[in-house]
Scaffold this motif. Structure first.
Motif, PDB file in Angstrom:
ATOM      1  N   THR A 146       2.809   5.538 -15.901  1.00  0.00           N
ATOM      2  CA  THR A 146       1.882   5.856 -14.821  1.00  0.00           C
ATOM      3  C   THR A 146       0.568   5.107 -14.985  1.00  0.00           C
ATOM      4  OG1 THR A 146       2.839   8.069 -14.636  1.00  0.00           O
ATOM      5  CG2 THR A 146       0.688   7.734 -13.632  1.00  0.00           C
ATOM      6  N   SER A 147       0.055   5.066 -16.199  1.00  0.00           N
ATOM      7  CA  SER A 147      -1.216   4.374 -16.437  1.00  0.00           C
ATOM      8  C   SER A 147      -1.095   2.879 -16.147  1.00  0.00           C
ATOM      9  CB  SER A 147      -1.676   4.594 -17.879  1.00  0.00           C
ATOM     10  OG  SER A 147      -0.796   3.987 -18.811  1.00  0.00           O
ATOM     11  N   ARG A 148       0.063   2.297 -16.451  1.00  0.00           N
ATOM     12  CA  ARG A 148       0.253   0.863 -16.173  1.00  0.00           C
ATOM     13  C   ARG A 148       0.362   0.610 -14.668  1.00  0.00           C
ATOM     14  NH1 ARG A 148      -0.655   2.289 -21.198  1.00  0.00           N
ATOM     15  NH2 ARG A 148      -0.063   0.759 -22.767  1.00  0.00           N
ATOM     16  N   THR A 149       0.937   1.563 -13.930  1.00  0.00           N
ATOM     17  CA  THR A 149       1.026   1.417 -12.482  1.00  0.00           C
ATOM     18  C   THR A 149      -0.359   1.474 -11.852  1.00  0.00           C
ATOM     19  OG1 THR A 149       3.125   2.616 -12.610  1.00  0.00           O
ATOM     20  CG2 THR A 149       2.217   2.237 -10.416  1.00  0.00           C
ATOM     21  N   ILE A 150      -1.165   2.440 -12.291  1.00  0.00           N
ATOM     22  CA  ILE A 150      -2.532   2.548 -11.777  1.00  0.00           C
ATOM     23  C   ILE A 150      -3.333   1.309 -12.154  1.00  0.00           C
ATOM     24  CG2 ILE A 150      -4.695   3.819 -12.104  1.00  0.00           C
ATOM     25  CD1 ILE A 150      -3.054   6.378 -12.188  1.00  0.00           C
ATOM     26  N   TRP A 205       0.826  -1.205   0.000  1.00  0.00           N
ATOM     27  CA  TRP A 205       0.000   0.000   0.000  1.00  0.00           C
ATOM     28  C   TRP A 205       0.863   1.260   0.000  1.00  0.00           C
ATOM     29  CZ3 TRP A 205      -5.250   0.897  -0.273  1.00  0.00           C
ATOM     30  CH2 TRP A 205      -5.711   2.137   0.133  1.00  0.00           C
ATOM     31  N   LEU A 206       1.863   1.309   0.892  1.00  0.00           N
ATOM     32  CA  LEU A 206       2.724   2.481   1.007  1.00  0.00           C
ATOM     33  C   LEU A 206       3.527   2.707  -0.270  1.00  0.00           C
ATOM     34  CD1 LEU A 206       4.089   4.782   2.550  1.00  0.00           C
ATOM     35  CD2 LEU A 206       5.689   3.085   3.490  1.00  0.00           C
ATOM     36  N   VAL A 207       4.200   1.673  -0.733  1.00  0.00           N
ATOM     37  CA  VAL A 207       5.040   1.807  -1.931  1.00  0.00           C
ATOM     38  C   VAL A 207       4.178   2.130  -3.148  1.00  0.00           C
ATOM     39  CG1 VAL A 207       6.621   0.606  -3.492  1.00  0.00           C
ATOM     40  CG2 VAL A 207       6.843   0.317  -1.028  1.00  0.00           C
ATOM     41  N   GLY A 208       3.004   1.513  -3.229  1.00  0.00           N
ATOM     42  CA  GLY A 208       2.109   1.764  -4.350  1.00  0.00           C
ATOM     43  C   GLY A 208       1.694   3.220  -4.435  1.00  0.00           C
ATOM     44  N   TRP A 209       1.296   3.800  -3.297  1.00  0.00           N
ATOM     45  CA  TRP A 209       0.846   5.187  -3.315  1.00  0.00           C
ATOM     46  C   TRP A 209       2.007   6.160  -3.500  1.00  0.00           C
ATOM     47  CZ3 TRP A 209      -3.508   6.814  -4.752  1.00  0.00           C
ATOM     48  CH2 TRP A 209      -4.674   6.074  -4.505  1.00  0.00           C
ATOM     49  N   LEU A 210       3.147   5.893  -2.891  1.00  0.00           N
ATOM     50  CA  LEU A 210       4.313   6.748  -3.113  1.00  0.00           C
ATOM     51  C   LEU A 210       4.692   6.756  -4.595  1.00  0.00           C
ATOM     52  CD1 LEU A 210       6.694   5.965  -0.100  1.00  0.00           C
ATOM     53  CD2 LEU A 210       5.645   8.178  -0.633  1.00  0.00           C
ATOM     54  N   ASN A 211       4.690   5.579  -5.202  1.00  0.00           N
ATOM     55  CA  ASN A 211       5.096   5.462  -6.596  1.00  0.00           C
ATOM     56  C   ASN A 211       4.092   6.124  -7.529  1.00  0.00           C
ATOM     57  OD1 ASN A 211       5.530   3.561  -9.285  1.00  0.00           O
ATOM     58  ND2 ASN A 211       7.400   3.858  -8.103  1.00  0.00           N
ATOM     59  N   ILE A 212       2.807   5.896  -7.281  1.00  0.00           N
ATOM     60  CA  ILE A 212       1.774   6.472  -8.143  1.00  0.00           C
ATOM     61  C   ILE A 212       1.765   7.994  -8.048  1.00  0.00           C
ATOM     62  CG2 ILE A 212      -0.724   6.732  -8.421  1.00  0.00           C
ATOM     63  CD1 ILE A 212      -0.979   3.743  -7.787  1.00  0.00           C
ATOM     64  N   LEU A 213       1.747   8.519  -6.829  1.00  0.00           N
ATOM     65  CA  LEU A 213       1.691   9.974  -6.668  1.00  0.00           C
ATOM     66  C   LEU A 213       2.980  10.637  -7.149  1.00  0.00           C
ATOM     67  CD1 LEU A 213      -0.142  10.224  -3.232  1.00  0.00           C
ATOM     68  CD2 LEU A 213      -1.079  10.535  -5.522  1.00  0.00           C
ATOM     69  N   SER A 240      10.102   5.187  -2.835  1.00  0.00           N
ATOM     70  CA  SER A 240       9.462   3.956  -3.308  1.00  0.00           C
ATOM     71  C   SER A 240      10.483   2.993  -3.902  1.00  0.00           C
ATOM     72  CB  SER A 240       8.380   4.283  -4.344  1.00  0.00           C
ATOM     73  OG  SER A 240       8.937   4.639  -5.599  1.00  0.00           O
ATOM     74  N   TYR A 241      11.679   3.482  -4.254  1.00  0.00           N
ATOM     75  CA  TYR A 241      12.736   2.619  -4.792  1.00  0.00           C
ATOM     76  C   TYR A 241      13.532   1.935  -3.687  1.00  0.00           C
ATOM     77  CZ  TYR A 241      11.971   5.296  -9.105  1.00  0.00           C
ATOM     78  OH  TYR A 241      11.421   5.893 -10.198  1.00  0.00           O
ATOM     79  N   ILE A 242      13.906   2.703  -2.672  1.00  0.00           N
ATOM     80  CA  ILE A 242      14.817   2.118  -1.676  1.00  0.00           C
ATOM     81  C   ILE A 242      14.111   1.143  -0.739  1.00  0.00           C
ATOM     82  CG2 ILE A 242      16.409   4.054  -1.763  1.00  0.00           C
ATOM     83  CD1 ILE A 242      15.252   4.986   0.919  1.00  0.00           C
TER      84      ILE A 242
END
Length: 536
Positions: free
Chosen positions: A351-355, A123-131, A419-421
């Motif tokens: 970005t669209s593929r991540t969402i 959840w955390l990594v997903g939202w950091l990466n998307i935003l 989101s990378y580290i």
């Protein structure tokens, strides 16, 4: 399925076999193949180069090191930052090779975590990466709008008056146009992307050659100015020279980011476990070395520092105008802007593929609505247009408050780097955990000295850079020059976890397999194999 089978049969046997192997690997990771693998090795490398932008990214960030730490800061901070970014890019490439899904490091983070922490980490990594990606798309498009208007300003001179409405209007129009382009089928996106790298690198080398050819030897700066202490000029208004020098790292960190974008198209790439990490590796090395050469030449030919950034507000463009003349500079500025255009094109696709991947795993409160592909294009059109419209919002905010808009733009590098580290840290500490048992892909750093050095160095470096990202660059601090990056990023983390505790935990339980028994049967994979690799 029958139509897809007919199309596959038209391909060469080797390509069909490769696609089948890729799809089997994706099924082993717990996902049903939903994309067509149309990206060749060249298209994938071009995508990786294009996401960094090189000459356009340097052009839009050139003012920061030049006007804060001085000319030598531009040169030395670039090569220093590039060297460490190479370890980060290599570490990301290793993880992408092991988990070649469009979820990228978001999916990998959850798989590298013991089950009881899987949902919260994902959840955390997903939202950091998307935003972070959305802010990156928006800020790059906004930068492109400013680049275009800067050229207009140079062309028309003092007669031209730039307004916020013009900047935001062009920005919004460009965003919609990129949404339309990203609505194409994968095969068209792949063909379009293949040529990006040639424009990117060709423009860079052309600028270098023309600058050297049009700058008299007597007007070139000496080595002490380009590389030595004579070129360190503290213009921060209060920070010591060491901090002023470190601010020069912001340019390379802004340019060499979004490494994982190539991972997000991995379900559209042939031999994804090889091609995606290799493209990241090649692009990081190429961008670092060629970017350093471009920075050296720009400083060598820059002229008096007091004349920069000039009327356009872009020191990069002003140097070109001073050396090439107005006409020559504007002609070369067109492919520079085109390179920035390519950055947004590739970034919006990623970005669209991540969402799409996050919705597919029920990370969005949409019942998987945005995690579906169009039956016509076999691409996530819903996610494309959601990404487009959400990316327009920060730019529109500039109409009300430029400070607020810049605060959101500042989220990009810090959120993405964090989101990378996280997955790199988890890969290093959990690789032998019984619920993880990390299995490297074809691109692997190993568990010896090289792997540990790359992983830990990039983790500590990124933490250090996040501190630099958080500092206001100009003193004294006012509400207009305050750096809101850490505040915005911290706010995102807090709000993400509050949302998870209130409602997110009800629909999101970490990456979820979407395999169906009939699909698994068609792929001749056993039920045992699928269940052993179920992400749930």
């Amino acid at each position: 399925m029958n139509k897809g089978s007919l199309e596959i049969n038209k391909r060469p046997a080797s390509m069909t076999e490769t696609s089948d192997d890729d799809d089997k690997e994706l099924v082993a990771l717990g996902y049903k193949p939903s994309f067509k693998r149309e990206f060749s090795n060249l298209a994938t490398i071009s995508f990786a180069f294009s996401i960094m932008g090189l000459c356009s990214s340097i052009a839009t960030t050139f003012n920061t090191p030049l006007l804060l730490g001085g000319p030598a800061t531009v040169v030395w901070c670039w090569i220093l930052g590039s060297a460490v970014c190479f370890t980060l890019g290599s570490s990301i490439a290793e993880i992408v090779s092991a988990y070649p899904t469009c979820g990228g490091l978001y999916t990998a983070s959850a798989r590298l975590t013991p089950k009881r922490h899987r949902a919260r980490v994902g959840w955390l990594v997903g939202w950091l990466n998307i935003l972070g990606q959305i802010a990156g798309v928006s800020s790059t498009e906004f930068g492109l709008s400013n680049m275009i208007w800067a050229a207009v300003s140079i062309g028309q001179g003092d007669e031209f008056v730039l307004t916020t409405g013009k900047t935001v209007g062009l920005f919004a129009g460009l965003m919609v146009f990129h949404g339309i382009l990203n609505s194409l089928a994968t095969r068209h996106l792949a063909r379009l992307t293949t040529g990006f790298v040639f424009v990117n690198l060709g423009t860079t080398f052309l600028i270098i050659i023309v600058l050297l050819a049009t700058t008299p030897r007597s007007e070139m700066h000496p080595a002490s100015y380009v590389f030595g202490s004579a070129g360190v000029v503290n213009q921060t208004g209060g920070w010591n020279t060491g901090i002023a020098f470190l601010f020069g790292l912001l340019s390379v960190q802004w340019t060499m980011t979004d490494y994982d974008a190539t991972a997000h198209i991995s379900e559209e790439v042939h031999r994804a476990a090889y091609a995606a990490p290799s493209a990241i590796f090649i692009a990081v090395i190429g961008t670092g070395l060629i970017g350093w050469l471009l920075n050296i030449v720009m400083i060598l030919c820059s002229g008096p520092l007091e004349n920069l950034p000039g009327p356009s507000g872009s020191a990069f463009l002003q140097i070109m105008v001073d050396r090439m003349g107005r006409t020559g500079a504007l002609i070369l500025w067109v492919p520079v802007c085109l390179t920035a255009f390519f950055v947004v094109q590739t970034a919006l696709q990623a970005t669209s593929r991540t969402i799409y991947a996050f919705s597919r795993d029920h990370g969005l409160p949409d019942a998987g609505y945005f995690g579906k592909n169009s039956s016509r294009t076999a691409t996530p059109l819903r996610a494309v247009w959601l990404s487009t419209f959400v990316s327009i919002l920060p730019g529109l905010l500039d109409l009300a408050s430029p400070v607020a808009a810049n605060a959101i733009f500042s989220l990009t590098a810090m959120a993405l780097d964090m989101s990378y580290i996280i997955p790199i840290f988890l890969r290093r500490i959990n690789y032998n955990h019984p619920e993880v048992m990390f299995k490297p892909g074809p691109f692997s750093l190993g568990n010896g000295v090289v792997g540990n050095l790359c992983n830990w160095l990039c983790i500590f470096w990124t933490c250090f850079i996040c501190v630099i990202f958080s500092l206001p660059t100009i003193l004294p601090v006012t509400k207009d020059n305050m750096n809101y990056a850490s505040v915005i990023t911290g706010g995102v983390i807090i709000l993400a976890f509050l949302w998870y505790m209130v409602s997110g935990h009800r629909h999101y339980h970490g990456p979820q397999s979407n395999l169906h028994d009939d699909f698994v049967h068609q792929k001749s994979l056993s039920e045992d194999s699928a269940s052993n690799h179920d992400l749930a």
